[in-house]
Design a protein around this motif. Structure first.
Motif, PDB file in Angstrom:
ATOM      1  N   CYS A   1     -22.694  50.048  20.715  1.00  0.00           N
ATOM      2  CA  CYS A   1     -22.702  49.641  19.252  1.00  0.00           C
ATOM      3  C   CYS A   1     -21.562  48.730  19.407  1.00  0.00           C
ATOM      4  CB  CYS A   1     -22.095  51.030  18.582  1.00  0.00           C
ATOM      5  SG  CYS A   1     -23.530  52.132  18.711  1.00  0.00           S
TER       6      CYS A   1
ATOM      7  N   PHE B   1     -37.572  53.224  20.201  1.00  0.00           N
ATOM      8  CA  PHE B   1     -37.315  52.136  18.894  1.00  0.00           C
ATOM      9  C   PHE B   1     -35.877  51.966  18.750  1.00  0.00           C
ATOM     10  CE2 PHE B   1     -38.811  52.242  14.160  1.00  0.00           C
ATOM     11  CZ  PHE B   1     -38.446  50.937  14.074  1.00  0.00           C
TER      12      PHE B   1
ATOM     13  N   LYS C   1     -38.737  57.521  13.388  1.00  0.00           N
ATOM     14  CA  LYS C   1     -37.906  57.990  14.634  1.00  0.00           C
ATOM     15  C   LYS C   1     -37.126  59.235  13.770  1.00  0.00           C
ATOM     16  CE  LYS C   1     -34.365  56.483  17.729  1.00  0.00           C
ATOM     17  NZ  LYS C   1     -33.563  55.210  18.174  1.00  0.00           N
TER      18      LYS C   1
HETATM   19  O1  LIG Z   1     -28.015  52.134  15.284  1.00  0.00           O
HETATM   20  P1  LIG Z   1     -27.984  50.981  16.527  1.00  0.00           P
HETATM   21  O2  LIG Z   1     -28.356  49.810  15.930  1.00  0.00           O
HETATM   22  O3  LIG Z   1     -26.873  51.168  17.154  1.00  0.00           O
HETATM   23  O4  LIG Z   1     -28.980  51.452  17.627  1.00  0.00           O
HETATM   24  C1  LIG Z   1     -29.173  52.667  18.659  1.00  0.00           C
HETATM   25  C2  LIG Z   1     -29.836  53.726  18.237  1.00  0.00           C
HETATM   26  O5  LIG Z   1     -29.762  54.060  16.876  1.00  0.00           O
HETATM   27  P2  LIG Z   1     -30.709  54.151  15.605  1.00  0.00           P
HETATM   28  O6  LIG Z   1     -32.083  54.759  15.926  1.00  0.00           O
HETATM   29  O7  LIG Z   1     -30.200  54.930  14.664  1.00  0.00           O
HETATM   30  O8  LIG Z   1     -31.059  52.608  15.213  1.00  0.00           O
HETATM   31  C3  LIG Z   1     -29.799  54.934  19.030  1.00  0.00           C
HETATM   32  O9  LIG Z   1     -30.785  55.658  18.542  1.00  0.00           O
HETATM   33  P3  LIG Z   1     -30.787  57.412  18.975  1.00  0.00           P
HETATM   34  O10 LIG Z   1     -30.623  57.550  20.033  1.00  0.00           O
HETATM   35  O11 LIG Z   1     -29.228  57.744  18.393  1.00  0.00           O
HETATM   36  O12 LIG Z   1     -31.584  57.980  18.241  1.00  0.00           O
HETATM   37  C4  LIG Z   1     -30.083  54.283  20.488  1.00  0.00           C
HETATM   38  O13 LIG Z   1     -31.622  53.806  20.536  1.00  0.00           O
HETATM   39  C5  LIG Z   1     -29.071  53.251  20.817  1.00  0.00           C
HETATM   40  O14 LIG Z   1     -29.403  52.848  21.953  1.00  0.00           O
HETATM   41  C6  LIG Z   1     -29.358  52.046  19.684  1.00  0.00           C
HETATM   42  O15 LIG Z   1     -28.307  51.265  20.193  1.00  0.00           O
HETATM   43  P4  LIG Z   1     -28.648  49.993  21.040  1.00  0.00           P
HETATM   44  O16 LIG Z   1     -28.748  50.551  22.413  1.00  0.00           O
HETATM   45  O17 LIG Z   1     -29.812  49.188  20.371  1.00  0.00           O
HETATM   46  O18 LIG Z   1     -27.404  49.267  20.883  1.00  0.00           O
END
Ligand SMILES: O=P(O)(O)O[C@H]1[C@H](OP(=O)(O)O)[C@@H](OP(=O)(O)O)[C@@H](O)[C@@H](O)[C@@H]1OP(=O)(O)O
Ligand SMILES: Nc1ncnc2c1ncn2[C@@H]1O[C@H](COP(=O)(O)OP(=O)(O)OP(=O)(O)O)[C@@H](O)[C@H]1O
Length: 445
Positions: free
Chosen positions: A257, A318, A91
């Motif tokens: 988050c 992911f 990713k």
């Molecule tokens: O880091 P977290 O656990 O908050 O995960 C988040 C994830 O960040 P990460 O890929 O660095 O893990 C984000 O990815 P990017 O879009 O910023 O690439 C996105 O998928 C959020 O939807 C995720 O939050 P969630 O929807 O699951 O609450």
């Protein structure tokens, strides 16, 4: 067994403050080394934060028990000099990395890239992200699924109020950056209550109709064939009073988050009720196929006051499975409890589906049958017949036992090691028996 690699199994048991990865560059394999061969090697290219949240000790332990090892990919080194890998989990959004992966995949079609960079790219733009949802027709499956009406604005903020009026969008609107590039900027959202204030926004963005949904969101994880859903707290509804008494655009908190699972909360049953399983299964299957992805989640809301009108507002590649405290990277709660089992099963299923159609033979001149599909020709002269070109697997367990890459010359030592591992295990060969590896005879190269 691995060259130029960092093996993450070493990290297990490490304290929270420890470095993200333990560096365990292994020496080149020695022919005759006693095997502890993992059946599936997953190379990963992830941010430090993602490594910390995803590769939790529990996952590593369970994976290792099941013959899966995780190996860090060094993006500064050529990918083809690392590995060999069975799966690449990644990713990283940079164009350079996408190119590296595409080139690698051309060269190594036998390696499963999770997932193809161009399919992931499709989710990194909020216009293309929901295109497939708009085409879905799931009305026969216990509910209807839509994408909110939305408008893409690429330039000239002053034109937004007119564009919105012409498109007939209903206020309030959620303004979201057009591109999701993995930075926090890509998640800076605003809620706009009145048309005039829309010109304060900064394109490129999408303006999406806000759908009241009782403050609860269904996060649907699609991990291969598995569909797993959890409830999350979401933004509260906007009522008529709010709409009449607010003007301007308001920055929204990053609810995903901040909010832990809402699964244990005391909620109105009508709001809390999960979407019907058949709907989720069908949705998962459809989107998996249409998006060409195996590892993503959809954020789905149910329109307030309805039983079966669902909207997909976001799709993430992911997604996070464990939330971390932002500065220290210390895990604070599981976003997807039990993810380690689901991921381990998923990775194992990749291994099985990949090799189940291969038929490979290893022969000796004594033509000793080793298993239903393995035969030896000579202890010193091993012939590998491999219709899948690179792989030999144990036909009894359907598990990969070693890899045979196409460029035998440059990797002979490595292949020989794999072979030796297999042979010494299955045939009880002694450690110092020499042998040669022949080219793959499947004729595909
Ligand atoms: O880091 P977290 O656990 O908050 O995960 C988040 C994830 O960040 P990460 O890929 O660095 O893990 C984000 O990815 P990017 O879009 O910023 O690439 C996105 O998928 C959020 O939807 C995720 O939050 P969630 O929807 O699951 O609450
Ligand atoms: N159209 C909508 N109607 C109602 N609420 C919405 C809508 N779009 C977004 N939201 C709310 O805003 C939150 C964030 O929206 P969205 O998931 O699109 O942003 P994001 O930056 O991609 O979030 P994430 O951090 O989960 O990737 C949602 O969880 C939901 O609470």
């Amino acid at each position: 067994m691995r060259l130029h690699a960092e093996v993450l199994d070493e990290m297990e048991g490490e304290g929270e403050e420890g470095s993200v990865m333990a560096s365990a560059a292994l020496s080149p394999p020695l022919i005759g080394a006693v095997p502890t061969a993992p059946r599936l090697v997953v190379g990963y290219a992830l941010t430090k934060k993602k490594v910390k949240s995803f590769l939790q000790p529990k996952l590593l332990q369970l994976a290792r028990k099941n013959g899966i090892s995780f190996v860090s990919i060094d993006e500064s080194l050529p990918l083809s000099e690392q590995g060999p890998f069975d799966v690449i989990l990644h990713k990283i959004t940079s164009k350079e990395w996408q190119q590296v992966l595409e080139d690698y995949h051309e060269e190594h079609p036998e390696v499963t890239v999770l997932d193809p960079p161009n399919a992931i790219e499709h989710l990194n733009n909020r216009q293309s992200m929901l295109e497939e949802v708009a085409d879905l027709n799931l009305s026969n499956f216990y509910g209807e699924v839509f994408a909110p009406r939305q408008l893409v604005i690429t330039k000239d903020p002053s034109s937004i109020p007119t564009a919105v009026a012409m498109a007939g969008l209903t206020l309030p609107l959620v303004a979201k950056p057009l591109v999701v590039d993995g930075t926090s900027k890509g998640h800076e959202l605003y809620l706009a209550y009145d048309e005039a204030s829309l010109s304060m926004l900064h394109p490129p963005l999408v303006l999406q109709e806000f759908i009241n949904h009782g403050g609860i969101l269904f996060k649907v994880y699609i991990i291969g064939e598995t569909v797993h859903v959890v409830r999350r707290f979401s933004l509260p509804d906007v009522n008529t009073y709010d709409l009449l008494n607010n003007v301007g655009v308001y920055r929204l908190p990053r609810v995903s988050c901040a909010a832990a699972s809402a699964d244990g909360a005391d909620l109105d049953p009508l709001i809390a009720e999960l979407p019907p399983r058949p709907l989720l299964e069908k949705l998962g299957r459809e989107l998996r196929g249409r998006l060409g992805l195996r590892l993503f989640n959809i954020d789905m809301i149910r329109e307030l006051g309805t039983k079966d009108r669902y909207y997909i507002i976001d799709i993430n590649y992911f997604p996070g499975v464990v939330a971390l405290l932002s500065l220290s990277f210390i895990p604070c709660y599981g976003k997807m409890p039990g993810y380690e089992h689901i991921f381990t099963d998923f990775l194992l299923s990749l291994a099985q589906s990949k090799y189940k159609n291969c038929e490979c033979k290893v022969q000796t001149d004594s033509a000793r049958q080793v298993s239903s599909r393995m035969t030896m020709t000579t202890d010193k002269d091993i012939l590998v017949l491999c219709p899948c070109r690179y792989r030999v697997f144990n036909a009894d367990t359907n598990a990969m036992e070693f890899q045979l890459a196409p460029s035998v010359d440059t990797r002979t030592r490595q292949h020989a090691n794999f072979l030796f591992q297999l042979l010494s295990m299955d045939l009880g060969l002694s450690d110092d028996q020499a042998f040669r590896v022949h080219h793959c005879r499947c004729g595909s190269r």
